[in-house]
Design a protein around this motif. Structure first.
Motif, PDB file in Angstrom:
ATOM      1  N   VAL A  23       0.849  -1.182   0.000  1.00 24.14           N
ATOM      2  CA  VAL A  23       0.000   0.000   0.000  1.00 24.14           C
ATOM      3  C   VAL A  23       0.887   1.234   0.000  1.00 24.14           C
ATOM      4  O   VAL A  23       1.717   1.410   0.888  1.00 24.14           O
ATOM      5  CB  VAL A  23      -0.941   0.030   1.230  1.00 24.14           C
ATOM      6  CG1 VAL A  23      -1.802   1.283   1.212  1.00 24.14           C
ATOM      7  CG2 VAL A  23      -1.807  -1.218   1.293  1.00 24.14           C
ATOM      8  N   LEU A  39       0.904   5.270   0.313  1.00 21.36           N
ATOM      9  CA  LEU A  39       0.071   6.352   0.842  1.00 21.36           C
ATOM     10  C   LEU A  39       0.536   7.667   0.250  1.00 21.36           C
ATOM     11  O   LEU A  39       1.719   7.991   0.297  1.00 21.36           O
ATOM     12  CB  LEU A  39       0.165   6.412   2.371  1.00 21.36           C
ATOM     13  CG  LEU A  39      -0.333   5.192   3.125  1.00 21.36           C
ATOM     14  CD1 LEU A  39      -0.108   5.355   4.622  1.00 21.36           C
ATOM     15  CD2 LEU A  39      -1.797   4.931   2.832  1.00 21.36           C
ATOM     16  N   GLU A  53      -4.885   6.010  -0.697  1.00 22.55           N
ATOM     17  CA  GLU A  53      -4.263   4.697  -0.532  1.00 22.55           C
ATOM     18  C   GLU A  53      -4.257   4.010  -1.886  1.00 22.55           C
ATOM     19  O   GLU A  53      -5.296   3.889  -2.532  1.00 22.55           O
ATOM     20  CB  GLU A  53      -5.053   3.842   0.458  1.00 22.55           C
ATOM     21  CG  GLU A  53      -5.082   4.395   1.856  1.00 22.55           C
ATOM     22  CD  GLU A  53      -5.955   3.567   2.788  1.00 22.55           C
ATOM     23  OE1 GLU A  53      -6.562   2.567   2.347  1.00 22.55           O
ATOM     24  OE2 GLU A  53      -6.034   3.926   3.967  1.00 22.55           O
ATOM     25  N   GLU A  65      -3.321   0.484  -3.461  1.00 22.26           N
ATOM     26  CA  GLU A  65      -2.984  -0.904  -3.141  1.00 22.26           C
ATOM     27  C   GLU A  65      -2.538  -1.620  -4.403  1.00 22.26           C
ATOM     28  O   GLU A  65      -3.270  -1.651  -5.386  1.00 22.26           O
ATOM     29  CB  GLU A  65      -4.193  -1.613  -2.544  1.00 22.26           C
ATOM     30  CG  GLU A  65      -4.615  -0.997  -1.230  1.00 22.26           C
ATOM     31  CD  GLU A  65      -5.851  -1.648  -0.668  1.00 22.26           C
ATOM     32  OE1 GLU A  65      -5.755  -2.200   0.436  1.00 22.26           O
ATOM     33  OE2 GLU A  65      -6.896  -1.613  -1.345  1.00 22.26           O
ATOM     34  N   GLN A 109      -9.751   9.642   9.504  1.00 19.86           N
ATOM     35  CA  GLN A 109      -9.039   8.419   9.173  1.00 19.86           C
ATOM     36  C   GLN A 109      -9.270   7.268  10.139  1.00 19.86           C
ATOM     37  O   GLN A 109      -9.129   6.111   9.773  1.00 19.86           O
ATOM     38  CB  GLN A 109      -7.544   8.676   8.969  1.00 19.86           C
ATOM     39  CG  GLN A 109      -6.692   8.762  10.208  1.00 19.86           C
ATOM     40  CD  GLN A 109      -5.269   9.109   9.845  1.00 19.86           C
ATOM     41  OE1 GLN A 109      -4.951  10.262   9.617  1.00 19.86           O
ATOM     42  NE2 GLN A 109      -4.410   8.131   9.782  1.00 19.86           N
TER      43      GLN A 109
END
Length: 173
Positions: free
Chosen positions: A12, A14, A29, A31, A48
């Motif tokens: 992942v 960020l 994000e 992935e 979050q």
């Protein structure tokens, strides 16, 4: 920033950006999955820790700017590798946000319809084959080269998305 989920071996990345209109910071994000496929998710940093972080609205009336920033992240991956594909699941609207509004669930959530309009207007069919499922609000931008060479299939991508995101958008209440 990059993190790894050791239970699924997903990577992942960020990304963050700050809205120039509201001054709110957003987190994107990204992935990574096999065959250069990336799932995209974003939310306002102020929520979050919330289970509903992908569904919560900021009411700042700047969705085009926010989604466009996420698209810039996608384009960065594409510039580095012209074989990438993308997908996302449009989070469901919260009951409090749609109370009293006409909603046609067969056409997808309001978010989904907005995302779909943006993707269709920004990406042509030569580079990405666009496919979507309005019932599950899944949207895919599948790399045309990868698809035509049978390196990836729509079934494989859909299976991965369902496996990854199942239950993540369930709203308690």
């Amino acid at each position: 920033m990059r993190s790894k989920d050791h239970t699924s071996l997903r990577i992942v990345d960020l990304w963050t950006f700050k809205s120039t209109k509201s001054n709110k910071r957003y987190i994107v994000e990204v992935e990574g999955f096999e065959h250069e496929f990336y799932g995209i998710k974003f939310y306002w940093k102020g929520v979050q820790k919330s289970n509903d972080r992908y569904s919560l609205l900021t009411n700042d009336y700047e969705p085009r700017t926010i989604v466009r920033s996420c698209i810039e992240v996608m384009l960065d991956y594409y510039r580095r590798d012209h074989l990438v594909s993308f997908g996302f699941v449009a989070a469901p609207d919260l009951d409090k946000d749609i109370k009293g509004k006409k909603v046609d669930k067969e056409k997808g959530s309001r978010r989904f319809k907005f995302y779909r309009r943006m993707m269709i207007s920004l990406f042509g069919p030569k580079t990405f084959y666009q496919v979507y499922d309005t019932t599950n609000t899944i949207y895919l931008l599948v790399n045309s080269t990868q698809l035509s060479n049978n390196i990836i299939t729509l079934k494989d991508i859909e299976r991965k998305l369902n496996q990854t995101y199942f239950g993540e958008y369930i709203i308690n209440g």
